[in-house]
Write an enzyme that holds these catalytic residues in place. Structure first.
Site, PDB file in Angstrom:
ATOM      1  N   SER A   1       0.898  -1.087   0.034  1.00 43.55           N
ATOM      2  CA  SER A   1       0.252   0.028  -0.097  1.00 43.55           C
ATOM      3  C   SER A   1       1.056   1.344   0.039  1.00 43.55           C
ATOM      4  O   SER A   1       1.923   1.337   0.597  1.00 43.55           O
ATOM      5  CB  SER A   1      -0.816  -0.024   1.269  1.00 43.55           C
ATOM      6  OG  SER A   1      -1.659   1.358   1.202  1.00 43.55           O
TER       7      SER A   1
ATOM      8  N   LYS B   1      -4.929  -6.827   3.251  1.00 46.45           N
ATOM      9  CA  LYS B   1      -4.543  -5.498   2.282  1.00 46.45           C
ATOM     10  C   LYS B   1      -5.820  -5.236   1.914  1.00 46.45           C
ATOM     11  O   LYS B   1      -6.167  -3.953   1.821  1.00 46.45           O
ATOM     12  CB  LYS B   1      -3.822  -6.005   1.280  1.00 46.45           C
ATOM     13  CG  LYS B   1      -3.771  -4.746   0.128  1.00 46.45           C
ATOM     14  CD  LYS B   1      -3.119  -3.454   0.602  1.00 46.45           C
ATOM     15  CE  LYS B   1      -3.340  -2.228  -0.120  1.00 46.45           C
ATOM     16  NZ  LYS B   1      -3.849  -2.093  -1.326  1.00 46.45           N
TER      17      LYS B   1
ATOM     18  N   HIS C   1      -7.385  -3.443   4.751  1.00 49.31           N
ATOM     19  CA  HIS C   1      -6.934  -2.099   4.750  1.00 49.31           C
ATOM     20  C   HIS C   1      -7.680  -1.368   3.582  1.00 49.31           C
ATOM     21  O   HIS C   1      -8.158  -0.011   4.160  1.00 49.31           O
ATOM     22  CB  HIS C   1      -5.478  -2.243   4.163  1.00 49.31           C
ATOM     23  CG  HIS C   1      -4.899  -0.887   3.833  1.00 49.31           C
ATOM     24  ND1 HIS C   1      -5.095  -0.260   2.601  1.00 49.31           N
ATOM     25  CD2 HIS C   1      -4.036   0.113   4.495  1.00 49.31           C
ATOM     26  CE1 HIS C   1      -4.392   0.685   2.662  1.00 49.31           C
ATOM     27  NE2 HIS C   1      -3.869   1.289   3.791  1.00 49.31           N
ATOM     28  N   ASN C   2      -7.824  -1.888   2.379  1.00 47.56           N
ATOM     29  CA  ASN C   2      -8.733  -0.956   1.451  1.00 47.56           C
ATOM     30  C   ASN C   2      -9.923  -0.800   1.886  1.00 47.56           C
ATOM     31  O   ASN C   2     -10.734   0.460   1.737  1.00 47.56           O
ATOM     32  CB  ASN C   2      -8.644  -1.598   0.069  1.00 47.56           C
ATOM     33  CG  ASN C   2      -7.315  -1.361  -0.693  1.00 47.56           C
ATOM     34  OD1 ASN C   2      -6.374  -1.221   0.048  1.00 47.56           O
ATOM     35  ND2 ASN C   2      -7.259  -1.340  -1.961  1.00 47.56           N
TER      36      ASN C   2
ATOM     37  N   GLU D   1      -9.968   1.996   4.309  1.00 48.09           N
ATOM     38  CA  GLU D   1      -9.679   3.194   3.409  1.00 48.09           C
ATOM     39  C   GLU D   1     -10.849   3.580   2.944  1.00 48.09           C
ATOM     40  O   GLU D   1     -11.291   4.954   3.102  1.00 48.09           O
ATOM     41  CB  GLU D   1      -8.865   2.787   2.366  1.00 48.09           C
ATOM     42  CG  GLU D   1      -8.490   3.801   1.415  1.00 48.09           C
ATOM     43  CD  GLU D   1      -7.661   3.073   0.096  1.00 48.09           C
ATOM     44  OE1 GLU D   1      -6.417   2.643   0.351  1.00 48.09           O
ATOM     45  OE2 GLU D   1      -7.954   3.408  -1.103  1.00 48.09           O
TER      46      GLU D   1
HETATM   47  C1  6PG Z   1      -2.950   1.837  -1.701  1.00 48.51           C
HETATM   48  C2  6PG Z   1      -4.581   1.759  -2.274  1.00 48.51           C
HETATM   49  C3  6PG Z   1      -4.656   1.276  -3.577  1.00 48.51           C
HETATM   50  C4  6PG Z   1      -6.145   1.299  -4.358  1.00 48.51           C
HETATM   51  C5  6PG Z   1      -6.346   2.626  -4.553  1.00 48.51           C
HETATM   52  C6  6PG Z   1      -7.798   2.877  -5.332  1.00 48.51           C
HETATM   53  O1  6PG Z   1      -3.424   0.795  -0.423  1.00 48.51           O
HETATM   54  O2  6PG Z   1      -2.277   2.007  -2.306  1.00 48.51           O
HETATM   55  O3  6PG Z   1      -5.412   1.064  -1.471  1.00 48.51           O
HETATM   56  O4  6PG Z   1      -4.382   0.038  -3.510  1.00 48.51           O
HETATM   57  O5  6PG Z   1      -5.970   0.455  -5.492  1.00 48.51           O
HETATM   58  O6  6PG Z   1      -6.612   3.347  -3.149  1.00 48.51           O
HETATM   59  O7  6PG Z   1      -8.662   2.117  -4.940  1.00 48.51           O
HETATM   60  P1  6PG Z   1      -9.982   2.105  -5.479  1.00 48.51           P
HETATM   61  O8  6PG Z   1      -9.937   2.527  -6.958  1.00 48.51           O
HETATM   62  O9  6PG Z   1     -11.045   0.856  -5.417  1.00 48.51           O
HETATM   63  O10 6PG Z   1     -10.808   3.143  -5.079  1.00 48.51           O
END
Ligand code: 6PG
Length: 476
Positions: A128, A182, A185-186, A189
């Site tokens: 990430s 991960k 994590h997303n 996010e």
């Molecule tokens: C990271 C992010 C990355 C992710 C983008 C876009 O940890 O660097 O999570 O992996 O791909 O944040 O995600 P979306 O296109 O699903 O919003």
């Protein structure tokens, strides 16, 4: 071969990872489907370290010292399988294949098992931090065997972000555990971003403030408990002006949020495991709602608000309320995400140290934040903590913000401002702490129409009432 690590797939993420390895003194074998990209990497960045470019996959593999460590950085799904299929016949027992893409963890479990058959280690790893992180220090979440981590781990820790000198990389667990973490994590996010977006909307509608003024508020928030990368970039974005129109940048962006799928996977898995990750789910659905164009058009034309224009009397008090509501909602979203990791560990046979996950998220990744220290500390106090919210620090933090949280959610409802993540987080809080839930009534209804049975509070056993007959109860 002399290269200590190899990277195949030199789009921006792979390219930056390769440069990061090189900058840390590793000799890096590099390969890409089209050789031009490999050449341009070496031309543009050859002075950053030692690269060994190869045009063919066979030469690439041959350029690596044994046991080989090959990092694949291509699009998740079919392209990853294609590269693995090409690599496997060229590798030898004990070699390590690392998938650093955003793979779905069931694919990682499948691939790990398949490569094991060939005597190869397969390390599915979360990475990430986007392009910037890949180059200057990402957060790295590797799965696979401990044996593979022994030789690979030190390199990953070396190139990862550091917080207080501690690397943001650690062993996560077997097979799909790294990609699972991960994924969560997303999901977190998504929740974090949605909560911030709702806070912005509340401030905008409640205060009638400009985007730039709200940017200042976020910048201020970034000096306290909420300090995080996402709050920081939010302040930047809100203060940015569109060069073409001179308008606030946020006002010229189409309000339809997209996603590449990791949030959706997180929610799907939450349903599979029966873990109420409502913050992540609402955040994912909020993106879906924003993109529901025909529905929004139809609704906009006919659905009234029957809400008054929001009149905030005490501006500073309102800002502080929103801040506290944001923090409390954020704690709930994280608590739910960590619950999901615990449930998955049980379900898929992983031994995941949740405190360590919070530790490696403190730097490098998109959700990096000061407050993750608090999560690590909570799991240090009690490794098996059933609910993050029940840790003393978080209990106090949320309790002190509770009146503000209720005022904000009530105000949003009264004034017609959609706050799905704020509201559902508060509902979760009240649900999980409730002495008794109306789930009892749901159980009775199920028994009524389908003889689905119920349990009693006062006796062991499973029961059914003859609803259509004399309403006697029998043990089922
Ligand atoms: C990271 C992010 C990355 C992710 C983008 C876009 O940890 O660097 O999570 O992996 O791909 O944040 O995600 P979306 O296109 O699903 O919003």
């Amino acid at each position: 071969g002399t290269a200590q690590i190899g990277v195949t797939g030199l789009a921006v993420m792979g390219r930056n990872l390769a440069r990061n390895f090189a900058r840390h003194g590793y000799t890096v074998a590099v390969h890409n489907r089209s050789y031009a990209r490999t050449q341009s990497l070496v031309e543009e960045h050859g002075d950053e370290g030692t690269f060994v470019p190869s045009e063919s996959m066979a030469d690439f593999v041959a350029s690596l010292e044994r046991p080989r460590k090959v990092v694949i950085m291509v699009k998740a799904g079919g392209p990853t399988d294609a590269v693995i299929d090409e690599l496997v016949p060229l590798l030898e027992e004990g070699d390590i294949v690392v998938d650093a893409g955003n793979a779905h963890f069931p694919d990682t479990i499948r691939r790990e098992a398949a490569l094991k058959e060939h005597g190869l280690h397969f390390v599915g790893t979360g990475v990430s931090g986007g392009e910037e992180g890949a180059l200057n220090g990402p957060s790295i979440m590797p799965g696979g065997t401990r044996e593979a981590y022994e030789s690979l781990g030190p390199i990953l820790e070396d190139i990862s972000a550091k917080v207080d000198g501690v690397p943001c990389a650690t062993y996560v667990g077997s097979d799909g555990a790294g990609h699972f973490v991960k994924m969560v994590h997303n999901g977190i996010e998504y929740a974090d971003m949605q909560l911030i977006a709702e806070a912005y909307d509340l401030l905008r509608q409640g205060l009638g403030a400009s985007a730039a003024e709200i940017g200042e508020i976020f910048a201020q928030w970034n000096t306290g408990d909420l300090e995080s990368f996402l709050i920081e970039i939010t302040a930047d974005v809100l203060k940015h002006t569109d060069a073409d129109t001179g308008k606030a940048f946020v006002d010229i962006i189409l309000d339809q949020a997209e996603q590449k799928g990791t949030g959706r996977w997180t929610v799907q898995n939450g349903l599979d495991l029966g873990v109420p990750i409502t913050g992540i789910a609402e955040a994912t659905f909020a993106r879906a709602l924003s993109g529901s164009v025909p529905q929004r058009e139809a609704a906009r034309a006919v659905l009234p608000a029957h809400a008054a224009q929001w009149e905030v009397k005490d501006r500073d008090a309102f800002i502080e309320d929103v801040r506290q509501a944001l923090y409390a909602s954020k704690v709930v979203a994280y608590s739910q995400g960590f619950d999901q990791i615990a449930a998955a560990a049980t379900e898929y046979g992983w031994d995941i140290d949740r405190g360590a996950m919070a530790r490696i998220w403190r730097g490098g990744c998109i959700i990096r934040a000061r407050f993750l220290n608090r999560i690590t500390e909570a799991y240090e106090r009690a490794a098996d903590l059933p609910l993050l919210l029940a840790d003393e620090y978080f209990t106090d933090a949320v309790a002190s913000g509770l009146p503000a949280w209720r005022r904000v959610v009530a105000g949003a409802a009264q004034n017609g401002v959609p706050t799905p993540a704020f509201s559902s987080s508060l509902a979760y809080y009240d649900g999980v702490r409730a002495e008794r839930l109306p789930a009892a009534l749901v159980q009775a209804q199920r028994d009524f129409f389908g003889a689905h049975t119920y349990k009693r509070v006062d006796r062991e056993g499973t029961f059914h009432t003859e609803w259509s007959g004399d309403r006697t109860e029998a043990e089922a």
